[in-house]
Motif scaffolding. Structure first.
Motif, PDB file in Angstrom:
ATOM      1  N   GLY A  95       4.923  10.169  -6.117  1.00 40.38           N
ATOM      2  CA  GLY A  95       3.529  10.249  -5.691  1.00 40.38           C
ATOM      3  C   GLY A  95       3.030   9.095  -4.856  1.00 40.38           C
ATOM      4  O   GLY A  95       1.841   9.001  -4.565  1.00 40.38           O
ATOM      5  N   CYS A  96       3.948   8.187  -4.428  1.00 37.07           N
ATOM      6  CA  CYS A  96       3.529   7.060  -3.586  1.00 37.07           C
ATOM      7  C   CYS A  96       3.078   7.572  -2.213  1.00 37.07           C
ATOM      8  O   CYS A  96       3.561   8.587  -1.724  1.00 37.07           O
ATOM      9  N   LEU A  97       2.198   6.796  -1.576  1.00 40.17           N
ATOM     10  CA  LEU A  97       1.788   7.092  -0.196  1.00 40.17           C
ATOM     11  C   LEU A  97       3.011   7.252   0.710  1.00 40.17           C
ATOM     12  O   LEU A  97       3.089   8.169   1.539  1.00 40.17           O
ATOM     13  N   ARG A 109       8.766  12.671  -4.530  1.00 39.92           N
ATOM     14  CA  ARG A 109       9.641  11.542  -4.840  1.00 39.92           C
ATOM     15  C   ARG A 109       9.644  10.577  -3.656  1.00 39.92           C
ATOM     16  O   ARG A 109       9.831  10.985  -2.519  1.00 39.92           O
ATOM     17  N   CYS A 110       9.415   9.296  -3.948  1.00 35.11           N
ATOM     18  CA  CYS A 110       9.356   8.255  -2.918  1.00 35.11           C
ATOM     19  C   CYS A 110      10.752   7.662  -2.716  1.00 35.11           C
ATOM     20  O   CYS A 110      11.544   7.645  -3.658  1.00 35.11           O
ATOM     21  N   PRO A 111      11.054   7.177  -1.515  1.00 37.95           N
ATOM     22  CA  PRO A 111      12.336   6.467  -1.339  1.00 37.95           C
ATOM     23  C   PRO A 111      12.525   5.328  -2.342  1.00 37.95           C
ATOM     24  O   PRO A 111      13.660   4.933  -2.622  1.00 37.95           O
ATOM     25  N   CYS A 112      11.441   4.794  -2.916  1.00 35.15           N
ATOM     26  CA  CYS A 112      11.559   3.720  -3.910  1.00 35.15           C
ATOM     27  C   CYS A 112      11.991   4.252  -5.271  1.00 35.15           C
ATOM     28  O   CYS A 112      12.262   3.471  -6.180  1.00 35.15           O
ATOM     29  N   GLY A 113      12.038   5.580  -5.418  1.00 39.31           N
ATOM     30  CA  GLY A 113      12.474   6.176  -6.675  1.00 39.31           C
ATOM     31  C   GLY A 113      11.331   6.664  -7.550  1.00 39.31           C
ATOM     32  O   GLY A 113      11.548   7.436  -8.480  1.00 39.31           O
ATOM     33  N   ILE A 158       0.826  -1.210   0.000  1.00 38.57           N
ATOM     34  CA  ILE A 158       0.000   0.000   0.000  1.00 38.57           C
ATOM     35  C   ILE A 158       0.863   1.265   0.000  1.00 38.57           C
ATOM     36  O   ILE A 158       0.452   2.312  -0.505  1.00 38.57           O
ATOM     37  N   GLY A 159       2.077   1.156   0.544  1.00 37.98           N
ATOM     38  CA  GLY A 159       2.970   2.322   0.596  1.00 37.98           C
ATOM     39  C   GLY A 159       3.342   2.844  -0.784  1.00 37.98           C
ATOM     40  O   GLY A 159       3.718   4.004  -0.933  1.00 37.98           O
ATOM     41  N   HIS A 160       3.216   1.984  -1.787  1.00 41.02           N
ATOM     42  CA  HIS A 160       3.605   2.412  -3.132  1.00 41.02           C
ATOM     43  C   HIS A 160       2.397   2.507  -4.066  1.00 41.02           C
ATOM     44  O   HIS A 160       2.551   2.485  -5.286  1.00 41.02           O
ATOM     45  N   THR A 161       1.216   2.614  -3.478  1.00 43.44           N
ATOM     46  CA  THR A 161       0.072   3.016  -4.279  1.00 43.44           C
ATOM     47  C   THR A 161       0.171   4.522  -4.472  1.00 43.44           C
ATOM     48  O   THR A 161       0.686   5.243  -3.609  1.00 43.44           O
TER      49      THR A 161
HETATM   50 ZN   LIG Z   1       7.249   4.261  -3.651  1.00 46.70          ZN
END
Ligand SMILES: [Zn+2]
Length: 317
Positions: A181-183, A174-178, A163-166
Protein backbone atom coordinates in the motif's frame (compact mmCIF):
# COMPACT_ATOMS: atom_id res chain seq x y z
CA UNK A 1 38.16 25.58 -11.48
CA UNK A 2 35.73 22.86 -12.46
CA UNK A 3 34.23 19.88 -10.73
CA UNK A 4 32.02 16.95 -11.72
CA UNK A 5 28.65 15.81 -10.44
CA UNK A 6 27.20 12.34 -11.06
CA UNK A 7 23.57 11.36 -10.69
CA UNK A 8 23.35 7.57 -10.49
CA UNK A 9 19.84 6.37 -11.31
CA UNK A 10 18.09 3.09 -11.93
CA UNK A 11 17.90 3.70 -15.67
CA UNK A 12 20.54 6.31 -16.45
CA UNK A 13 23.73 7.95 -15.24
CA UNK A 14 23.86 11.72 -15.73
CA UNK A 15 27.16 13.54 -15.38
CA UNK A 16 27.83 17.29 -15.45
CA UNK A 17 31.05 19.27 -15.28
CA UNK A 18 30.42 22.69 -13.74
CA UNK A 19 32.46 25.78 -12.94
CA UNK A 20 32.54 27.75 -9.67
CA UNK A 21 29.32 29.56 -10.66
CA UNK A 22 27.62 26.12 -11.11
CA UNK A 23 27.37 26.71 -14.87
CA UNK A 24 27.33 23.45 -16.83
CA UNK A 25 30.42 23.30 -19.06
CA UNK A 26 29.96 19.73 -20.26
CA UNK A 27 27.68 16.77 -19.69
CA UNK A 28 27.19 13.11 -20.54
CA UNK A 29 24.29 10.74 -20.13
CA UNK A 30 24.60 6.96 -20.41
CA UNK A 31 22.31 4.03 -19.57
CA UNK A 32 22.94 2.36 -16.21
CA UNK A 33 24.47 -1.07 -16.89
CA UNK A 34 21.90 -3.79 -16.25
CA UNK A 35 24.45 -6.36 -15.05
CA UNK A 36 28.02 -6.56 -13.77
CA UNK A 37 27.50 -5.31 -10.23
CA UNK A 38 28.95 -2.09 -8.74
CA UNK A 39 32.27 -2.55 -10.61
CA UNK A 40 30.45 -2.27 -13.94
CA UNK A 41 28.76 0.88 -12.60
CA UNK A 42 32.14 2.41 -11.64
CA UNK A 43 33.55 1.75 -15.12
CA UNK A 44 30.49 3.30 -16.78
CA UNK A 45 30.55 6.36 -14.49
CA UNK A 46 34.28 6.92 -15.10
CA UNK A 47 33.69 6.79 -18.86
CA UNK A 48 30.83 9.29 -18.59
CA UNK A 49 32.92 11.68 -16.43
CA UNK A 50 35.71 11.53 -19.04
CA UNK A 51 33.18 12.29 -21.80
CA UNK A 52 31.67 15.24 -19.88
CA UNK A 53 35.16 16.61 -19.11
CA UNK A 54 36.10 16.29 -22.79
CA UNK A 55 32.97 18.24 -23.77
CA UNK A 56 34.09 20.95 -21.33
CA UNK A 57 37.57 20.88 -22.91
CA UNK A 58 39.14 19.61 -19.69
CA UNK A 59 41.32 16.77 -18.58
CA UNK A 60 39.41 14.68 -15.97
CA UNK A 61 42.52 14.76 -13.77
CA UNK A 62 42.24 18.57 -13.57
CA UNK A 63 38.80 18.44 -11.90
CA UNK A 64 38.84 19.60 -8.28
CA UNK A 65 36.50 16.80 -7.25
CA UNK A 66 33.81 14.32 -8.27
CA UNK A 67 30.57 14.22 -6.28
CA UNK A 68 28.01 11.50 -6.75
CA UNK A 69 24.39 11.16 -5.68
CA UNK A 70 23.19 7.59 -5.33
CA UNK A 71 20.12 5.64 -4.25
CA UNK A 72 20.49 2.96 -1.60
CA UNK A 73 22.13 3.22 1.80
CA UNK A 74 24.81 5.89 1.37
CA UNK A 75 27.44 6.36 4.05
CA UNK A 76 28.82 9.78 3.20
CA UNK A 77 31.63 9.66 5.76
CA UNK A 78 32.85 6.21 4.64
CA UNK A 79 32.21 6.91 0.94
CA UNK A 80 30.30 3.64 0.57
CA UNK A 81 26.99 2.63 -0.97
CA UNK A 82 24.98 -0.45 0.03
CA UNK A 83 21.54 -1.84 -0.80
CA UNK A 84 21.31 -0.17 -4.23
CA UNK A 85 19.03 -2.82 -5.70
CA UNK A 86 17.35 -0.29 -8.00
CA UNK A 87 20.76 0.03 -9.69
CA UNK A 88 22.04 -3.56 -9.59
CA UNK A 89 19.85 -6.37 -8.26
CA UNK A 90 22.78 -7.96 -6.38
CA UNK A 91 24.15 -4.69 -4.89
CA UNK A 92 23.66 -5.41 -1.21
CA UNK A 93 27.02 -5.06 0.60
CA UNK A 94 28.69 -1.66 1.15
CA UNK A 95 30.79 -0.79 -1.91
CA UNK A 96 33.67 1.75 -1.58
CA UNK A 97 32.39 3.99 -4.39
CA UNK A 98 34.29 7.18 -3.47
CA UNK A 99 37.63 5.35 -3.28
CA UNK A 100 37.00 3.46 -6.54
CA UNK A 101 36.02 6.65 -8.41
CA UNK A 102 39.11 8.43 -7.11
CA UNK A 103 41.27 5.50 -8.20
CA UNK A 104 39.72 5.55 -11.70
CA UNK A 105 39.71 9.31 -12.28
CA UNK A 106 42.24 10.95 -9.96
CA UNK A 107 40.35 13.79 -8.22
CA UNK A 108 38.94 13.29 -4.71
CA UNK A 109 35.41 11.83 -4.79
CA UNK A 110 32.45 12.00 -2.42
CA UNK A 111 29.07 10.28 -2.34
CA UNK A 112 25.73 11.45 -0.99
CA UNK A 113 22.10 10.41 -0.99
CA UNK A 114 20.61 11.14 -4.45
CA UNK A 115 17.43 12.73 -3.17
CA UNK A 116 19.28 14.79 -0.57
CA UNK A 117 21.76 16.25 -3.09
CA UNK A 118 18.99 17.04 -5.62
CA UNK A 119 17.00 18.81 -2.89
CA UNK A 120 20.11 20.66 -1.80
CA UNK A 121 20.55 21.90 -5.38
CA UNK A 122 16.92 23.08 -5.53
CA UNK A 123 17.30 24.78 -2.12
CA UNK A 124 20.49 26.62 -3.08
CA UNK A 125 20.06 27.20 -6.82
CA UNK A 126 16.55 26.23 -7.91
CA UNK A 127 12.87 26.20 -6.99
CA UNK A 128 13.57 26.26 -3.26
CA UNK A 129 15.42 29.59 -3.28
CA UNK A 130 13.64 32.02 -0.98
CA UNK A 131 11.37 29.36 0.54
CA UNK A 132 11.70 28.61 4.24
CA UNK A 133 10.13 25.17 3.99
CA UNK A 134 9.48 22.78 1.19
CA UNK A 135 9.05 19.12 0.40
CA UNK A 136 11.02 17.71 -2.53
CA UNK A 137 9.26 14.80 -4.22
CA UNK A 138 11.33 12.80 -6.69
CA UNK A 139 9.08 10.74 -8.94
CA UNK A 140 11.39 8.32 -10.70
CA UNK A 141 12.21 4.60 -10.54
CA UNK A 142 11.07 4.89 -6.94
CA UNK A 143 9.41 7.83 -5.20
CA UNK A 144 11.89 9.69 -3.02
CA UNK A 145 11.33 12.68 -0.81
CA UNK A 146 13.31 15.23 1.12
CA UNK A 147 12.42 17.97 3.57
CA UNK A 148 13.69 21.47 4.18
CA UNK A 149 12.12 22.92 7.32
CA UNK A 150 12.81 26.51 8.43
CA UNK A 151 15.67 26.69 5.94
CA UNK A 152 17.38 23.56 7.24
CA UNK A 153 17.39 20.06 5.75
CA UNK A 154 15.43 17.80 8.10
CA UNK A 155 16.83 14.28 8.20
CA UNK A 156 15.25 12.89 11.36
CA UNK A 157 17.43 9.98 12.44
CA UNK A 158 18.73 9.77 8.90
CA UNK A 159 15.72 8.45 7.01
CA UNK A 160 13.21 11.31 7.03
CA UNK A 161 11.35 12.22 3.86
CA UNK A 162 10.54 8.70 2.62
CA UNK A 163 7.23 9.81 1.18
CA UNK A 164 7.33 6.88 -1.27
CA UNK A 165 6.72 4.50 1.61
CA UNK A 166 3.89 6.36 3.27
CA UNK A 167 0.77 4.23 3.11
CA UNK A 168 -1.99 5.43 0.82
CA UNK A 169 -4.02 2.20 0.86
CA UNK A 170 -4.25 -0.34 3.66
CA UNK A 171 -3.56 -3.88 2.36
CA UNK A 172 -2.91 -2.25 -1.02
CA UNK A 173 -0.53 -3.12 -3.85
CA UNK A 174 2.80 -4.75 -3.05
CA UNK A 175 5.64 -2.20 -2.99
CA UNK A 176 9.16 -2.93 -4.28
CA UNK A 177 10.19 -2.47 -0.61
CA UNK A 178 8.15 -5.57 0.25
CA UNK A 179 5.41 -3.78 2.18
CA UNK A 180 1.85 -3.12 1.04
CA UNK A 181 0.00 0.00 0.00
CA UNK A 182 2.98 2.39 -0.22
CA UNK A 183 2.76 5.38 -2.56
CA UNK A 184 5.70 3.91 -4.52
CA UNK A 185 3.72 0.73 -5.21
CA UNK A 186 1.42 2.86 -7.38
CA UNK A 187 3.64 5.68 -8.60
CA UNK A 188 7.20 4.34 -8.77
CA UNK A 189 8.32 3.82 -12.37
CA UNK A 190 9.58 0.31 -11.53
CA UNK A 191 6.27 -0.68 -9.92
CA UNK A 192 4.36 0.87 -12.84
CA UNK A 193 6.49 -1.12 -15.28
CA UNK A 194 5.90 -4.36 -13.38
CA UNK A 195 2.15 -3.68 -13.38
CA UNK A 196 2.15 -2.85 -17.11
CA UNK A 197 4.06 -6.04 -17.96
CA UNK A 198 1.72 -8.13 -15.81
CA UNK A 199 -1.40 -6.65 -17.45
CA UNK A 200 0.12 -6.98 -20.95
CA UNK A 201 0.79 -10.68 -20.25
CA UNK A 202 -2.86 -11.01 -19.32
CA UNK A 203 -3.80 -9.67 -22.72
CA UNK A 204 -4.25 -5.92 -22.13
CA UNK A 205 -3.40 -4.00 -25.28
CA UNK A 206 -0.56 -1.51 -24.93
CA UNK A 207 2.16 0.08 -27.03
CA UNK A 208 4.52 0.38 -24.02
CA UNK A 209 6.51 -2.77 -24.77
CA UNK A 210 6.75 -2.04 -28.50
CA UNK A 211 7.97 1.53 -27.82
CA UNK A 212 10.53 0.16 -25.39
CA UNK A 213 11.87 -2.31 -27.95
CA UNK A 214 11.76 0.24 -30.77
CA UNK A 215 13.94 2.65 -28.80
CA UNK A 216 16.16 -0.20 -27.60
CA UNK A 217 15.46 0.52 -23.93
CA UNK A 218 15.90 -2.28 -21.39
CA UNK A 219 13.33 -0.60 -19.13
CA UNK A 220 10.14 1.44 -19.44
CA UNK A 221 11.88 4.79 -19.06
CA UNK A 222 10.01 8.06 -18.51
CA UNK A 223 10.49 8.71 -22.24
CA UNK A 224 8.75 5.43 -23.08
CA UNK A 225 5.82 6.38 -20.84
CA UNK A 226 5.66 9.87 -22.38
CA UNK A 227 5.56 8.47 -25.92
CA UNK A 228 2.84 5.95 -25.01
CA UNK A 229 0.78 8.77 -23.47
CA UNK A 230 1.26 10.86 -26.63
CA UNK A 231 -0.02 7.88 -28.64
CA UNK A 232 -3.15 7.82 -26.46
CA UNK A 233 -2.19 4.36 -25.13
CA UNK A 234 -5.02 3.32 -22.82
CA UNK A 235 -3.03 1.20 -20.39
CA UNK A 236 -0.28 3.83 -20.05
CA UNK A 237 -2.90 6.52 -19.44
CA UNK A 238 -4.66 4.34 -16.86
CA UNK A 239 -1.43 3.60 -14.97
CA UNK A 240 -0.17 7.21 -15.03
CA UNK A 241 -3.58 8.41 -13.83
CA UNK A 242 -3.42 5.82 -11.03
CA UNK A 243 0.08 7.07 -10.15
CA UNK A 244 -1.07 10.70 -10.15
CA UNK A 245 -4.02 9.92 -7.85
CA UNK A 246 -1.58 8.15 -5.49
CA UNK A 247 0.83 11.09 -5.62
CA UNK A 248 -2.02 13.51 -4.87
CA UNK A 249 -3.02 11.53 -1.76
CA UNK A 250 0.55 10.98 -0.57
CA UNK A 251 1.71 14.56 -1.07
CA UNK A 252 -1.46 16.00 0.48
CA UNK A 253 -0.99 13.79 3.55
CA UNK A 254 2.60 15.01 3.93
CA UNK A 255 1.39 18.60 3.62
CA UNK A 256 -1.29 18.01 6.26
CA UNK A 257 1.45 16.87 8.63
CA UNK A 258 4.08 19.52 7.84
CA UNK A 259 2.28 22.50 6.26
CA UNK A 260 5.25 23.29 4.01
CA UNK A 261 4.89 26.31 1.75
CA UNK A 262 5.88 24.49 -1.42
CA UNK A 263 6.25 21.08 -2.97
CA UNK A 264 9.02 20.74 -5.57
CA UNK A 265 8.45 17.90 -8.00
CA UNK A 266 11.52 16.33 -9.61
CA UNK A 267 12.71 12.90 -10.72
CA UNK A 268 12.75 11.40 -14.21
CA UNK A 269 8.99 10.82 -14.39
CA UNK A 270 8.21 14.08 -12.59
CA UNK A 271 10.32 16.23 -14.91
CA UNK A 272 9.14 14.46 -18.06
CA UNK A 273 5.44 14.38 -17.25
CA UNK A 274 5.10 17.65 -15.30
CA UNK A 275 4.03 19.84 -18.26
CA UNK A 276 0.84 17.79 -18.73
CA UNK A 277 0.35 16.27 -15.30
CA UNK A 278 1.36 18.84 -12.66
CA UNK A 279 -2.13 20.42 -12.65
CA UNK A 280 -3.61 16.90 -12.37
CA UNK A 281 -1.49 16.15 -9.30
CA UNK A 282 -2.63 19.47 -7.79
CA UNK A 283 -6.24 18.54 -8.49
CA UNK A 284 -5.80 15.10 -6.92
CA UNK A 285 -4.26 16.69 -3.80
CA UNK A 286 -7.20 19.00 -3.12
CA UNK A 287 -9.76 16.48 -1.78
CA UNK A 288 -7.17 15.30 0.77
CA UNK A 289 -5.89 18.68 1.97
CA UNK A 290 -7.15 19.56 5.43
CA UNK A 291 -6.68 23.29 4.70
CA UNK A 292 -7.81 23.11 1.09
CA UNK A 293 -8.22 26.87 0.66
CA UNK A 294 -4.48 27.38 1.15
CA UNK A 295 -2.70 24.69 -0.86
CA UNK A 296 1.11 24.81 -1.06
CA UNK A 297 2.74 25.92 -4.30
CA UNK A 298 3.34 22.84 -6.43
CA UNK A 299 6.27 23.54 -8.73
CA UNK A 300 8.55 21.54 -10.97
CA UNK A 301 12.24 21.24 -10.01
CA UNK A 302 13.91 24.29 -11.59
CA UNK A 303 17.16 22.49 -12.37
CA UNK A 304 15.22 19.85 -14.26
CA UNK A 305 16.93 16.67 -15.27
CA UNK A 306 20.35 17.99 -14.30
CA UNK A 307 19.42 18.84 -10.69
CA UNK A 308 20.67 15.55 -9.27
CA UNK A 309 24.05 15.86 -10.98
CA UNK A 310 24.47 19.56 -10.17
CA UNK A 311 23.48 18.79 -6.55
CA UNK A 312 26.03 15.97 -6.43
CA UNK A 313 28.73 18.39 -7.59
CA UNK A 314 27.95 20.56 -4.54
CA UNK A 315 29.35 17.69 -2.39
CA UNK A 316 32.82 18.66 -3.65
CA UNK A 317 32.28 22.43 -4.13
ZN1 LIG B 1 7.30 0.70 0.13
Amino acid sequence: MARAGVDLGGTKIQVVVVDDAHTVLGQARVPTPGTGGPEAVVTTIAGAVRAAAAEAGLDPGSLTGVGMGSPGAVDQAAGTIALARNVQPDWVDPFPMAARLQAELGPPAAVGNDVRVATDAEAKLGAGVGRASFLGVFWGTGVGGCLVIDGTPFEGRGAAGEIGHTVIELDGARCPCGRRGCLEAYAGRAAMEARARHLAEQGRKTSLLAIMRHHDKPRMTSGVWARALDDGDELATHLVRRAVRALGAGIASAVNLLDVEAVVLGGGMGIRLAPDWLPEIQKEMLPHLFVAERPPALVVAALGDLGGAVGASLLVA
